[in-house]
Design a protein around this motif. Structure first.
Motif, PDB file in Angstrom:
ATOM      1  N   VAL A   1      11.685  -6.538 -10.491  1.00 26.64           N
ATOM      2  CA  VAL A   1      11.537  -4.933 -10.345  1.00 26.64           C
ATOM      3  C   VAL A   1      10.514  -3.943 -10.291  1.00 26.64           C
ATOM      4  O   VAL A   1       9.601  -5.259  -9.054  1.00 26.64           O
ATOM      5  N   GLY A   2      11.091  -2.937  -9.176  1.00 28.86           N
ATOM      6  CA  GLY A   2       9.621  -1.969  -8.825  1.00 28.86           C
ATOM      7  C   GLY A   2       9.990  -0.556  -9.278  1.00 28.86           C
ATOM      8  O   GLY A   2       9.895  -0.219 -10.168  1.00 28.86           O
ATOM      9  N   THR A   3       8.986  -0.127  -8.584  1.00 24.63           N
ATOM     10  CA  THR A   3       7.818   1.131  -8.410  1.00 24.63           C
ATOM     11  C   THR A   3       9.459   2.118  -8.000  1.00 24.63           C
ATOM     12  O   THR A   3       9.315   2.784  -8.511  1.00 24.63           O
ATOM     13  N   ASP A   4      10.581   1.384  -7.469  1.00 20.28           N
ATOM     14  CA  ASP A   4      10.550   2.273  -6.343  1.00 20.28           C
ATOM     15  C   ASP A   4      12.239   1.463  -5.624  1.00 20.28           C
ATOM     16  O   ASP A   4      12.094   0.311  -6.242  1.00 20.28           O
ATOM     17  N   CYS A   5      12.606   2.037  -5.368  1.00 22.57           N
ATOM     18  CA  CYS A   5      14.374   1.349  -4.402  1.00 22.57           C
ATOM     19  C   CYS A   5      13.705   1.115  -3.457  1.00 22.57           C
ATOM     20  O   CYS A   5      12.706   1.800  -2.511  1.00 22.57           O
ATOM     21  N   SER A   6      14.336  -0.037  -2.734  1.00 23.99           N
ATOM     22  CA  SER A   6      13.656  -0.412  -1.235  1.00 23.99           C
ATOM     23  C   SER A   6      12.140  -1.020  -0.944  1.00 23.99           C
ATOM     24  O   SER A   6      11.373  -0.215  -0.575  1.00 23.99           O
ATOM     25  N   VAL A   7      11.631  -2.286  -2.664  1.00 26.43           N
ATOM     26  CA  VAL A   7      10.275  -2.349  -1.905  1.00 26.43           C
ATOM     27  C   VAL A   7      10.020  -3.742  -2.388  1.00 26.43           C
ATOM     28  O   VAL A   7       8.411  -4.440  -2.141  1.00 26.43           O
ATOM     29  N   GLY A   8      11.102  -4.369  -2.331  1.00 27.93           N
ATOM     30  CA  GLY A   8      10.776  -5.628  -1.728  1.00 27.93           C
ATOM     31  C   GLY A   8      11.054  -6.498  -2.806  1.00 27.93           C
ATOM     32  O   GLY A   8      11.157  -7.752  -2.814  1.00 27.93           O
ATOM     33  N   LYS A   9      12.631  -6.247  -3.629  1.00 25.99           N
ATOM     34  CA  LYS A   9      12.322  -7.167  -4.531  1.00 25.99           C
ATOM     35  C   LYS A   9      13.336  -7.925  -4.261  1.00 25.99           C
ATOM     36  O   LYS A   9      13.059  -9.022  -5.019  1.00 25.99           O
ATOM     37  N   LYS A  10      14.394  -7.559  -3.382  1.00 25.08           N
ATOM     38  CA  LYS A  10      15.210  -9.332  -3.015  1.00 25.08           C
ATOM     39  C   LYS A  10      14.196 -10.352  -1.959  1.00 25.08           C
ATOM     40  O   LYS A  10      14.253 -11.324  -2.488  1.00 25.08           O
ATOM     41  N   TYR A  11      13.758  -9.576  -0.724  1.00 23.68           N
ATOM     42  CA  TYR A  11      12.148 -10.308  -0.558  1.00 23.68           C
ATOM     43  C   TYR A  11      11.413 -11.684  -1.100  1.00 23.68           C
ATOM     44  O   TYR A  11      11.053 -12.639  -1.459  1.00 23.68           O
ATOM     45  N   THR A  12      11.010 -11.037  -2.000  1.00 23.79           N
ATOM     46  CA  THR A  12      10.397 -11.301  -3.016  1.00 23.79           C
ATOM     47  C   THR A  12      10.654 -12.269  -4.138  1.00 23.79           C
ATOM     48  O   THR A  12      10.090 -13.647  -4.373  1.00 23.79           O
ATOM     49  N   ALA A  13      12.102 -12.488  -4.943  1.00 28.53           N
ATOM     50  CA  ALA A  13      12.750 -13.396  -5.019  1.00 28.53           C
ATOM     51  C   ALA A  13      13.373 -14.420  -4.816  1.00 28.53           C
ATOM     52  O   ALA A  13      13.061 -15.118  -5.267  1.00 28.53           O
ATOM     53  N   LEU A  14      13.361 -13.831  -3.022  1.00 30.67           N
ATOM     54  CA  LEU A  14      13.542 -15.409  -1.869  1.00 30.67           C
ATOM     55  C   LEU A  14      12.589 -15.522  -1.878  1.00 30.67           C
ATOM     56  O   LEU A  14      12.410 -17.619  -2.072  1.00 30.67           O
ATOM     57  N   ALA A  15      11.680 -15.219  -1.690  1.00 26.63           N
ATOM     58  CA  ALA A  15      10.214 -16.291  -1.311  1.00 26.63           C
ATOM     59  C   ALA A  15      10.216 -17.158  -2.409  1.00 26.63           C
ATOM     60  O   ALA A  15       8.961 -17.868  -2.530  1.00 26.63           O
ATOM     61  N   LEU A  16      10.120 -16.357  -3.888  1.00 24.85           N
ATOM     62  CA  LEU A  16       9.812 -17.190  -5.266  1.00 24.85           C
ATOM     63  C   LEU A  16      10.268 -18.257  -5.228  1.00 24.85           C
ATOM     64  O   LEU A  16      10.602 -19.438  -5.488  1.00 24.85           O
ATOM     65  N   GLU A  17      11.671 -17.729  -4.562  1.00 20.94           N
ATOM     66  CA  GLU A  17      12.799 -19.672  -4.478  1.00 20.94           C
ATOM     67  C   GLU A  17      12.046 -20.200  -3.763  1.00 20.94           C
ATOM     68  O   GLU A  17      12.080 -21.393  -4.058  1.00 20.94           O
TER      69      GLU A  17
END
Lengths: 336, 336
Positions: free
Chosen positions: B145-161
């Motif tokens: 989740v994020g404090t805003d749009c475009s703050v790294g939500k996709k990258y974080t999920a991928l890095a966690l994978e």
């Protein structure tokens, strides 16, 4: 979507009242727009307004034929198609609450083009909305919210429009669902909008207005409904509500269509303030509307009195007991 | 939407890297699926993978040609159309992240039909989803989740994978945006779904699974973004998240595209728990991901240490410092 009024109400040959529910709702709340009805042989619905031919309807000033009926199969029967084509040929626009798009029927699309008439599919939207901006706009806004779906949010907003106008307020109902769009002649079925544009569509539905003007915005779903809370939240943010009324149905044991239990009225108040303050920090509750249809009158009065005491807010059944208390509260909280 | 892998990456003749951003993202995270690239004369992008003809790509097992590029005018240039037709004739499916639908170009639609190949428009969805049910399904789920749009939500999920798989977890990234769909080969651009079906689409994206399996669901927007919070809430309810990571960009002064100020990380934690508990009462934060790109390394380390102390949660920049601390916390909070 802006639908030209007044209406000729098309009832087709529906087998019962229920199939014409939308048409009855329009006639209940906008009787003055319902110039006449157009019924086919075997029609079991009757709005108790004049039966008109297409030519009579045009002569009496009708602008749009409203297909406020559904048929069992969900399709548009062939013998309705020819009447819709005839209405377009007679010079009327046609607006429909059916799932099928009018323009997807070639004969109807051709007739609309041939006559330069508009087709409105109230369940769909072709409008492209900007995304919501969240910037506060002038005018006052009240949103009806709910503990669940189908608890009286549209009726409460409409009853408030009537009650506030009687008391001299400058107030307009703003539609966010299909029946509401027919009733106001304008609006958008918000649940049919693409997800990115929910709050933007509401900003369009309820534009900037005079400082003392009230928009009474029809709510949808519930912040606590696991299927539809996203719609409810986008609607709350787009509405930038100054005031809200919580709508509730006291006999329901779980949320409509799912296994979730119902939130309390207090939980709805708290979360609506919490989330609504993002686009309007002054948001506050002004009352509670309870659908007491399933209760005898003494029981209903007891429940309303208990609810008033528990929440220190006026509580009423708008259909059964009117909206006097709600309007009093609005007048007190928001002096002109 | 399920896109057959591996991919031939179509780069056309784009004038710079930025126009091929989606293609670079796919190659960064799914290098093993990117068998080769197909470039036209004048192409300024280069994924540093083999240049293949269509015939070579088919011979090497490619199933889908991915148009992971945009062109300036937003239209599909004629000289790209003929290459897409040729790819279909060579036996490849075609998937596109362009705004224009592939099937709206007659030559492409005909070629797909003639060859029995699939066309995927990742920005759109033709899928009809049921509405969300909210009933808890087996398997574990983490939402970014994020404090805003475009703050790294996709990258974080991928890095966690990546990080969780390295530590022996059974974990899959689940895409809710267009680049993510190419990266996972499956998913739906959730912001393009009709509003009523947001949570239902997420239930489809992340179906029931083994009890110890983790879905790492790509978040969208923010519960505090006045344009998109409805999408974020439907996504949270549909995800039924057991755990969440808050993503944040520390140099931003107001929310992307609007005048609203940013919420604090704590506000995001509190509201995510409040709303997420509707479909998963056990929801809890497991860490904070901060995009520190704009900070020098010592400053970044100080900020992360302060954030850890303030929230008693692991804080990291997943790209710069890895996700070790987040995975430790997940392992501790959710023993197998």
């Amino acid at each position: 979507m802006q639908i030209a009024t007044p209406y000729l109400m098309f009832l087709g040959d529906v087998p019962d009242r229920l199939a014409a529910k939308t048409a009855y709702g329009i006639n209940d709340w906008r009787h003055e727009w319902c110039v006449g009805q157009f019924r086919m042989e075997g029609c079991a619905a009757d709005l108790d307004i004049p039966d008109l031919t297409l030519e009579q309807a045009v002569a009496q000033g009708c602008k749009t034929m409203v297909v406020g009926v559904v048929n069992a199969g969900g399709v548009l029967p062939e013998h309705w198609v020819e009447k819709i084509v005839a209405a377009l040929d007679a010079g009327l626009d046609v607006a429909s609450g059916l799932h099928v798009r009018l323009g997807s029927v070639p004969a109807i699309a051709e007739a609309a083009q041939r006559n330069g008439r508009a087709l409105h599919d109230v369940r769909h939207t072709t409008e492209t909305f900007p995304t919501g901006k969240g910037t506060k706009r002038p005018g006052r806004r009240l949103l009806t919210v709910g503990t669940d779906c189908s608890v009286g949010k549209k009726y409460t907003a409409l009853a408030l429009e009537r009650g506030m106008r009687e008391r001299g307020f400058d107030a307009d109902f703003r539609a966010t669902g299909q029946t509401g769009v027919f009733i106001s002649g304008r609006g958008v079925a918000i649940d049919a909008v693409v997800a990115d544009f929910i709050s933007g569509a509401v900003e369009w539905v309820s534009p900037a207005n005079e400082p003392n003007h009230w928009d009474l915005i029809e709510g949808q779903g519930s912040l606590f409904h696991p299927s539809f809370a996203g719609v409810s939240l986008g609607l709350l943010h787009g509405a930038q509500a100054d005031a809200f009324v919580v709508c509730h149905e006291p006999t329901r044991t779980r949320m409509r269509g799912v296994e979730a239990s119902l939130p309390t009225i207090q939980e709805v108040i708290d979360l609506t303030i919490r989330c609504g303050s993002l686009t309007n920090p002054g948001i506050r509750p002004v009352g509670i509307a309870i659908n007491t249809q399933a209760l005898a009158e003494p029981q209903a009065r007891v429940l309303l009195a208990e609810t008033e005491a528990a929440h220190r807010l006026p509580a009423t059944d708008p259909v059964r007991f009117g909206v006097e208390g709600l309007v009093d509260r609005i007048a007190a909280e928001f002096p002109a």
